[in-house]
Write a protein that holds these residues in place. Structure first.
Motif, PDB file in Angstrom:
ATOM      1  N   ILE A 348       0.831  -1.201   0.000  1.00 26.49           N
ATOM      2  CA  ILE A 348       0.000   0.000   0.000  1.00 26.49           C
ATOM      3  C   ILE A 348       0.865   1.251   0.000  1.00 26.49           C
ATOM      4  O   ILE A 348       0.585   2.217  -0.735  1.00 26.49           O
ATOM      5  CB  ILE A 348      -0.943  -0.005   1.226  1.00 26.49           C
ATOM      6  N   GLU A 349       1.915   1.270   0.803  1.00 29.45           N
ATOM      7  CA  GLU A 349       2.794   2.439   0.849  1.00 29.45           C
ATOM      8  C   GLU A 349       3.490   2.668  -0.489  1.00 29.45           C
ATOM      9  O   GLU A 349       3.748   3.817  -0.866  1.00 29.45           O
ATOM     10  CB  GLU A 349       3.820   2.272   1.971  1.00 29.45           C
ATOM     11  N   ALA A 350       3.803   1.598  -1.211  1.00 31.52           N
ATOM     12  CA  ALA A 350       4.407   1.737  -2.535  1.00 31.52           C
ATOM     13  C   ALA A 350       3.460   2.440  -3.495  1.00 31.52           C
ATOM     14  O   ALA A 350       3.890   3.077  -4.457  1.00 31.52           O
ATOM     15  CB  ALA A 350       4.794   0.374  -3.091  1.00 31.52           C
ATOM     16  N   ASN A 351       2.158   2.343  -3.242  1.00 25.58           N
ATOM     17  CA  ASN A 351       1.142   3.002  -4.067  1.00 25.58           C
ATOM     18  C   ASN A 351       0.711   4.340  -3.473  1.00 25.58           C
ATOM     19  O   ASN A 351      -0.402   4.827  -3.747  1.00 25.58           O
ATOM     20  CB  ASN A 351      -0.073   2.081  -4.216  1.00 25.58           C
ATOM     21  N   LEU A 352       1.584   4.942  -2.646  1.00 23.90           N
ATOM     22  CA  LEU A 352       1.332   6.251  -2.029  1.00 23.90           C
ATOM     23  C   LEU A 352       0.116   6.224  -1.118  1.00 23.90           C
ATOM     24  O   LEU A 352      -0.606   7.218  -0.985  1.00 23.90           O
ATOM     25  CB  LEU A 352       1.156   7.330  -3.113  1.00 23.90           C
ATOM     26  N   GLY A 364     -13.720  -6.526  17.389  1.00 28.64           N
ATOM     27  CA  GLY A 364     -12.715  -6.954  16.423  1.00 28.64           C
ATOM     28  C   GLY A 364     -11.796  -5.828  16.008  1.00 28.64           C
ATOM     29  O   GLY A 364     -11.514  -4.924  16.796  1.00 28.64           O
ATOM     30  N   CYS A 365     -11.352  -5.871  14.770  1.00 25.11           N
ATOM     31  CA  CYS A 365     -10.426  -4.877  14.223  1.00 25.11           C
ATOM     32  C   CYS A 365     -10.969  -4.359  12.906  1.00 25.11           C
ATOM     33  O   CYS A 365     -11.664  -5.073  12.183  1.00 25.11           O
ATOM     34  CB  CYS A 365      -9.045  -5.474  13.988  1.00 25.11           C
ATOM     35  N   VAL A 366     -10.582  -3.129  12.582  1.00 26.26           N
ATOM     36  CA  VAL A 366     -10.908  -2.550  11.280  1.00 26.26           C
ATOM     37  C   VAL A 366      -9.591  -2.138  10.631  1.00 26.26           C
ATOM     38  O   VAL A 366      -8.923  -1.212  11.097  1.00 26.26           O
ATOM     39  CB  VAL A 366     -11.837  -1.333  11.396  1.00 26.26           C
ATOM     40  N   PHE A 367      -9.214  -2.830   9.570  1.00 26.06           N
ATOM     41  CA  PHE A 367      -8.041  -2.461   8.782  1.00 26.06           C
ATOM     42  C   PHE A 367      -8.493  -1.549   7.655  1.00 26.06           C
ATOM     43  O   PHE A 367      -9.463  -1.863   6.950  1.00 26.06           O
ATOM     44  CB  PHE A 367      -7.361  -3.706   8.208  1.00 26.06           C
ATOM     45  N   THR A 368      -7.795  -0.420   7.487  1.00 26.04           N
ATOM     46  CA  THR A 368      -8.194   0.564   6.481  1.00 26.04           C
ATOM     47  C   THR A 368      -7.070   0.833   5.501  1.00 26.04           C
ATOM     48  O   THR A 368      -5.956   1.183   5.897  1.00 26.04           O
ATOM     49  CB  THR A 368      -8.606   1.886   7.153  1.00 26.04           C
ATOM     50  N   ILE A 369      -7.390   0.650   4.223  1.00 27.30           N
ATOM     51  CA  ILE A 369      -6.480   1.016   3.132  1.00 27.30           C
ATOM     52  C   ILE A 369      -6.890   2.409   2.662  1.00 27.30           C
ATOM     53  O   ILE A 369      -8.039   2.639   2.293  1.00 27.30           O
ATOM     54  CB  ILE A 369      -6.569   0.016   1.965  1.00 27.30           C
ATOM     55  N   ASP A 370      -5.950   3.343   2.676  1.00 29.06           N
ATOM     56  CA  ASP A 370      -6.219   4.743   2.333  1.00 29.06           C
ATOM     57  C   ASP A 370      -5.390   5.104   1.105  1.00 29.06           C
ATOM     58  O   ASP A 370      -4.157   5.111   1.161  1.00 29.06           O
ATOM     59  CB  ASP A 370      -5.841   5.618   3.537  1.00 29.06           C
ATOM     60  N   LEU A 371      -6.079   5.415  -0.027  1.00 29.35           N
ATOM     61  CA  LEU A 371      -5.397   5.675  -1.297  1.00 29.35           C
ATOM     62  C   LEU A 371      -5.941   6.939  -1.962  1.00 29.35           C
ATOM     63  O   LEU A 371      -7.076   7.350  -1.686  1.00 29.35           O
ATOM     64  CB  LEU A 371      -5.577   4.490  -2.253  1.00 29.35           C
ATOM     65  N   PRO A 372      -5.154   7.566  -2.855  1.00 28.28           N
ATOM     66  CA  PRO A 372      -5.633   8.762  -3.559  1.00 28.28           C
ATOM     67  C   PRO A 372      -6.874   8.458  -4.409  1.00 28.28           C
ATOM     68  O   PRO A 372      -6.959   7.402  -5.040  1.00 28.28           O
ATOM     69  CB  PRO A 372      -4.441   9.147  -4.442  1.00 28.28           C
ATOM     70  N   ARG A 373      -7.802   9.401  -4.420  1.00 33.26           N
ATOM     71  CA  ARG A 373      -9.078   9.216  -5.114  1.00 33.26           C
ATOM     72  C   ARG A 373      -8.984   9.641  -6.572  1.00 33.26           C
ATOM     73  O   ARG A 373      -8.363  10.643  -6.908  1.00 33.26           O
ATOM     74  CB  ARG A 373     -10.162  10.044  -4.412  1.00 33.26           C
ATOM     75  N   HIS A 374      -9.623   8.853  -7.434  1.00 32.79           N
ATOM     76  CA  HIS A 374      -9.751   9.189  -8.849  1.00 32.79           C
ATOM     77  C   HIS A 374     -11.180   8.899  -9.293  1.00 32.79           C
ATOM     78  O   HIS A 374     -11.998   8.415  -8.511  1.00 32.79           O
ATOM     79  CB  HIS A 374      -8.752   8.378  -9.686  1.00 32.79           C
ATOM     80  N   SER A 375     -11.450   9.217 -10.560  1.00 30.06           N
ATOM     81  CA  SER A 375     -12.789   8.997 -11.107  1.00 30.06           C
ATOM     82  C   SER A 375     -12.685   8.210 -12.393  1.00 30.06           C
ATOM     83  O   SER A 375     -11.725   8.373 -13.170  1.00 30.06           O
ATOM     84  CB  SER A 375     -13.486  10.341 -11.376  1.00 30.06           C
ATOM     85  N   VAL A 376     -13.688   7.337 -12.615  1.00 33.03           N
ATOM     86  CA  VAL A 376     -13.710   6.550 -13.857  1.00 33.03           C
ATOM     87  C   VAL A 376     -13.771   7.472 -15.058  1.00 33.03           C
ATOM     88  O   VAL A 376     -13.281   7.150 -16.145  1.00 33.03           O
ATOM     89  CB  VAL A 376     -14.907   5.577 -13.849  1.00 33.03           C
ATOM     90  N   ALA A 377     -14.344   8.650 -14.888  1.00 33.06           N
ATOM     91  CA  ALA A 377     -14.456   9.605 -15.989  1.00 33.06           C
ATOM     92  C   ALA A 377     -13.097  10.053 -16.501  1.00 33.06           C
ATOM     93  O   ALA A 377     -12.981  10.588 -17.610  1.00 33.06           O
ATOM     94  CB  ALA A 377     -15.265  10.823 -15.546  1.00 33.06           C
ATOM     95  N   GLU A 378     -12.028   9.806 -15.689  1.00 34.42           N
ATOM     96  CA  GLU A 378     -10.682  10.207 -16.108  1.00 34.42           C
ATOM     97  C   GLU A 378     -10.086   9.256 -17.134  1.00 34.42           C
ATOM     98  O   GLU A 378      -9.055   9.545 -17.730  1.00 34.42           O
ATOM     99  CB  GLU A 378      -9.757  10.262 -14.890  1.00 34.42           C
ATOM    100  N   VAL A 379     -10.730   8.097 -17.345  1.00 33.91           N
ATOM    101  CA  VAL A 379     -10.202   7.118 -18.295  1.00 33.91           C
ATOM    102  C   VAL A 379     -10.342   7.679 -19.694  1.00 33.91           C
ATOM    103  O   VAL A 379     -11.440   8.042 -20.133  1.00 33.91           O
ATOM    104  CB  VAL A 379     -10.940   5.784 -18.185  1.00 33.91           C
ATOM    105  N   PRO A 380      -9.250   7.782 -20.456  1.00 28.81           N
ATOM    106  CA  PRO A 380      -9.349   8.328 -21.814  1.00 28.81           C
ATOM    107  C   PRO A 380     -10.163   7.406 -22.715  1.00 28.81           C
ATOM    108  O   PRO A 380     -10.089   6.186 -22.606  1.00 28.81           O
ATOM    109  CB  PRO A 380      -7.888   8.412 -22.267  1.00 28.81           C
ATOM    110  N   SER A 381     -10.924   7.987 -23.592  1.00 26.11           N
ATOM    111  CA  SER A 381     -11.767   7.210 -24.496  1.00 26.11           C
ATOM    112  C   SER A 381     -10.926   6.488 -25.535  1.00 26.11           C
ATOM    113  O   SER A 381      -9.982   7.045 -26.081  1.00 26.11           O
ATOM    114  CB  SER A 381     -12.764   8.128 -25.200  1.00 26.11           C
ATOM    115  N   THR A 382     -11.266   5.234 -25.755  1.00 22.63           N
ATOM    116  CA  THR A 382     -10.547   4.447 -26.772  1.00 22.63           C
ATOM    117  C   THR A 382     -11.407   4.230 -28.014  1.00 22.63           C
ATOM    118  O   THR A 382     -11.049   3.476 -28.904  1.00 22.63           O
ATOM    119  CB  THR A 382     -10.156   3.062 -26.184  1.00 22.63           C
TER     120      THR A 382
END
Length: 388
Positions: A348-352, A364-382
């Protein structure tokens, strides 16, 4: 003459050097005279100076070595200095101490000569400097070699330990699967019975073990990330597909939240899959029988959070961060290598991103992965434009 001055003041010079060494020595070594240290070097300097006043002054090179250094075997100083460098390494000194050790003697000689107004010629100081230069060079060279050897040895031990753990786990899972399959093939039990469940658990265990090991190899080797943009909803669907089998095998319930279809991540998908898989595997492993495991993903500002919540009953105080230390296993179930959470955090740290854990006492426990947010709309059209 300098060799007479050194001989007459030998004890005083050694005492001054010992006092300086004691100030810098690691615990338990203070005051200890190292076998090939200042005492031997001082005797060799005296011998060199005396030989240079004979009819064959070049014989002194067998003791001191030539100017500019040479192989340790070609001079007495080179040989003993190499031994001294090795001893300093073994006693926990730093490479700076190797240089200081000989510098102490030079300083002691200079100070005492000034105090006693001793007459020392420039040529004699040149000889002293040649001896110091060769001694320091050989001591530092041997010190570096010994240090590299120790580091390489530790790395080899660590690698062998990991390989040993991996082979042990692999063998256990494989033996279990082979035994279950042989019983099923005899025709006395079916695939849907208890023996079939044993086979399922062994195969799931093998899959998790291999996935985790591949992720560790990638992280350790420093292989470049293969980032791509993908939907969080699609990612969770893939995770759910593989995790459902382990949930059935473990007798647990798996719930996965609905996710905004436009929510996306731009990371190395394989490393994220491995990390999420490790967290779910731990959740199934340590939760109470028939417990409920939750996998939730949601957005907070510019971040995407992925939670894995288990029902392990909670953690003892202070155990949360210890779980991320390699080969650490704090629960009663000590199957596995104790590497999963450590590898997950590195992935996870390797992915910022950030991987954290929150304790819920009594639950119990709650493990949380926290990553930068993006949007599917950012995918360039093919899709190519249509031309009439």
């Amino acid at each position: 003459m300098m060799h007479q001055f050194l001989t007459a003041n030998r004890k005083e010079l050694i005492a001054r050097c010992r006092a300086k060494v004691a100030e810098r020595s690691p615990p338990g070594v203070a005051g200890e005279e190292l076998e090939h240290g200042v005492t031997v070097f001082l005797e060799q300097v005296i011998k060199t100076l005396a030989l240079e006043r004979t009819s064959d002054p070049m014989r002194s090179r067998k003791v001191s070595g030539r100017s500019g250094g040479g192989k340790p075997a070609l001079s007495e100083i080179g040989d003993s200095a190499a031994q001294h460098g090795k001893e300093l390494m073994q006693h926990g000194f730093t490479v700076e101490e190797v240089v200081h050790d000989y510098g102490d003697l030079c300083q002691a000689i200079t100070d005492l000569a000034f105090e006693q107004d001793a007459a020392i010629s420039i040529d004699e100081f040149r000889t002293l400097n040649r001896c110091l230069d060769n001694a320091i060079a050989n001591a530092v060279t041997e010190f570096g070699y010994q240090r590299d050897f120790v580091v390489a040895d530790k790395q080899a031990d660590a690698l062998n330990e990991r390989l040993g753990f991996f082979a042990h786990e692999l063998r256990n899972q494989l033996c279990t699967a082979t035994l279950a399959l042989s019983i099923i093939k005899e025709g006395s039990v079916g695939l849907t019975g208890a023996t079939g469940g044993v086979l399922d658990r062994a195969l799931v265990g093998l899959s998790n073990l291999i996935d985790r090991s591949l992720a560790e190899v990638r992280m350790t080797a420093g292989m470049p990330l293969q980032n791509r943009l993908f939907s969080v909803a699609d990612f969770l669907a893939e995770v759910k597909l593989s995790a459902s089998l382990e949930a059935d095998v473990r007798g647990c319930k798996l719930t996965v939240s609905d996710v905004d279809p436009l929510l996306a991540l731009d990371v190395d998908r394989d490393l994220l899959l491995s990390a999420a898989g490790n967290l779910l595997q731990n959740a199934f492993k340590f939760s109470h029988p028939h417990g409920e495991i939750s996998l939730n993903a949601y957005a907070v500002a510019d971040r995407v959070l992925i939670d894995v919540e288990d029902q392990c009953g909670g953690l003892p105080p202070g155990d949360a961060e210890k779980m991320f230390i390699p080969f650490t296993q704090g629960a009663d179930d000590r199957s596995g290598l104790g590497l999963g959470l450590s590898i997950s955090r590195r992935s996870i740290e390797a992915n910022l991103g950030v991987l954290s854990v929150r304790n819920v006492p009594g639950s119990g426990c709650v493990f949380t992965i926290d990553l930068p947010r993006h949007s599917v709309a950012e995918v360039p059209s093919t899709v190519s434009p249509v031309v009439d």
